[in-house]
Design an enzyme around this catalytic site. Structure first.
Site, short mmCIF file in Angstrom:
data_model
loop_
_atom_site.label_atom_id
_atom_site.label_comp_id
_atom_site.label_asym_id
_atom_site.label_seq_id
_atom_site.Cartn_x
_atom_site.Cartn_y
_atom_site.Cartn_z
N LYS B 95 0.88 -1.17 0.00
CA LYS B 95 0.00 0.00 0.00
C LYS B 95 0.91 1.21 0.00
CE LYS B 95 -2.98 2.80 2.89
NZ LYS B 95 -3.84 2.92 4.07
N ALA B 183 -9.56 5.25 3.63
CA ALA B 183 -9.40 6.38 4.56
C ALA B 183 -10.63 7.28 4.64
CB ALA B 183 -8.19 7.25 4.21
#
Lengths: 67, 258
Positions: B95, B183
């Site tokens: 990531k 997020a």
């Protein structure tokens, strides 16, 4: 011969000649860690051949919680 | 839909940080049934060896790990971190975060594209943490990324989907690309909304870890993600401005003064 390095940002003195010896000396034996020498990744297989000199910056990292 | 050949049965990905204890982390992961969790790398002390126990716990959960480059602000830091992560976690998944601005933790899209190109070139399977910017998304695909992870809102803010318009445009623009909202999610309803837009998965951490009962919240998120996905597959109706009676008007009895 004592070599003065930085280990994870802290000044450290070591008798180790190589990065592999340093890990043993500092209590990392058998631990799952990755290493960098002077800002560059140093793969596990190259640690025994990586000689340490005064002023070297060593980073030792391990798995940690992440998002 | 698959992520570099891996087809998870759960479309919820969870972070492993900020839980009150390792036991609660384990309970949350088990309760949610997630198969992909994010992890990180930090300095390890030879005396404390704190990371070793954490890694044993994660391994015992039988999940796939997605290491991150959280906290990296430069291409070089991110690439080096990725290389270290590949060795430690024995996965080529990464990531990729290259942070450009500290108040919003907004990705540095220019550095992100550069780091992504370097990493895909050395065999990494890159999951870039990006914004909804379509041009950056296109560049990331050109750089070899096969998954895109736009933010819903700034990391840890819990605000939900800040820019639904742009997220919808991104979905429409890249119909064949696995897209993950990463997020900013605060509630299961936010996660469901992302899935209803046609996103392939949702990645979150704080909303579960900081809940009063993380395991219960993790399960709630799993249900919301599954519900949102089913809704997308069911082809939702379009909203309209005017009311339209759902009960048939024809055959209504003539009563009163009308």
């Amino acid at each position: 011969m004592t070599v003065r390095i930085e280990l994870n940002g802290e000044p450290a003195a070591t008798e180790a000649a190589t990065l592999a010896e340093l890990l043993d000396e500092k209590g990392y034996d058998g631990a799952v860690v990755a290493t960098a020498l002077n800002g560059a990744f140093l793969p596990k297989g190259l640690r025994a051949a990586a000689a340490l000199s005064d002023g070297d910056a060593v980073e030792v990292v391990a798995p940690m919680q992440g998002g | 839909m698959d992520f570099y050949g891996f087809e998870p049965s759960s479309r919820l990905f969870l972070g492993t940080a900020q839980y009150p204890s390792p036991a609660v982390l384990g309970a949350a992961i088990r309760a949610s049934g997630v198969e992909v969790v994010t992890v990180s790398l930090r300095r390890e002390s030879g005396a404390a060896r704190a990371g070793q126990g954490f890694w044993e716990l994660v391994r015992s959960l039988g999940v796939r790990v997605l290491p991150n480059t959280a906290g990296c602000h430069s291409v070089r830091e991110a690439v080096t971190t990725a290389e270290m992560a590949r060795e430690v976690f024995e996965t080529d998944w990464i990531k990729l975060e290259v942070i450009g601005e500290d108040d919003t933790l907004q990705p540095d899209l220019f550095g992100l594209v550069e780091a992504a190109r370097t990493l895909t070139g050395s065999g990494f399977k890159v999951f870039p943490y990006t914004t909804e910017d379509l041009v950056a998304a296109e560049r990331l695909l050109q750089a070899g990324c096969e998954v895109l992870m736009p933010w819903g809102a700034p990391i840890g803010s819990g605000r939900g989907l800040n820019n639904v318009f742009a997220l919808r445009a991104m979905r429409a623009h890249f119909p064949g690309v696995p897209l993950v909202v990463d997020a900013g999610i605060g509630l299961p309803s936010h996660a469901a909304a992302a899935m209803e837009l046609g996103y392939d998965a949702v990645l979150l951490n704080t909303a579960v870890a900081r809940a009063g009962d993380p395991a219960k919240m993790a399960a709630a998120f799993a249900q919301a993600v599954a519900a949102g996905r089913a809704a997308w597959e069911a082809d939702p109706m379009e909203p309209r401005d005017m009311a339209r009676p759902s009960t048939p008007v024809i055959g209504r009895a003539l009563l009163g003064d009308a």
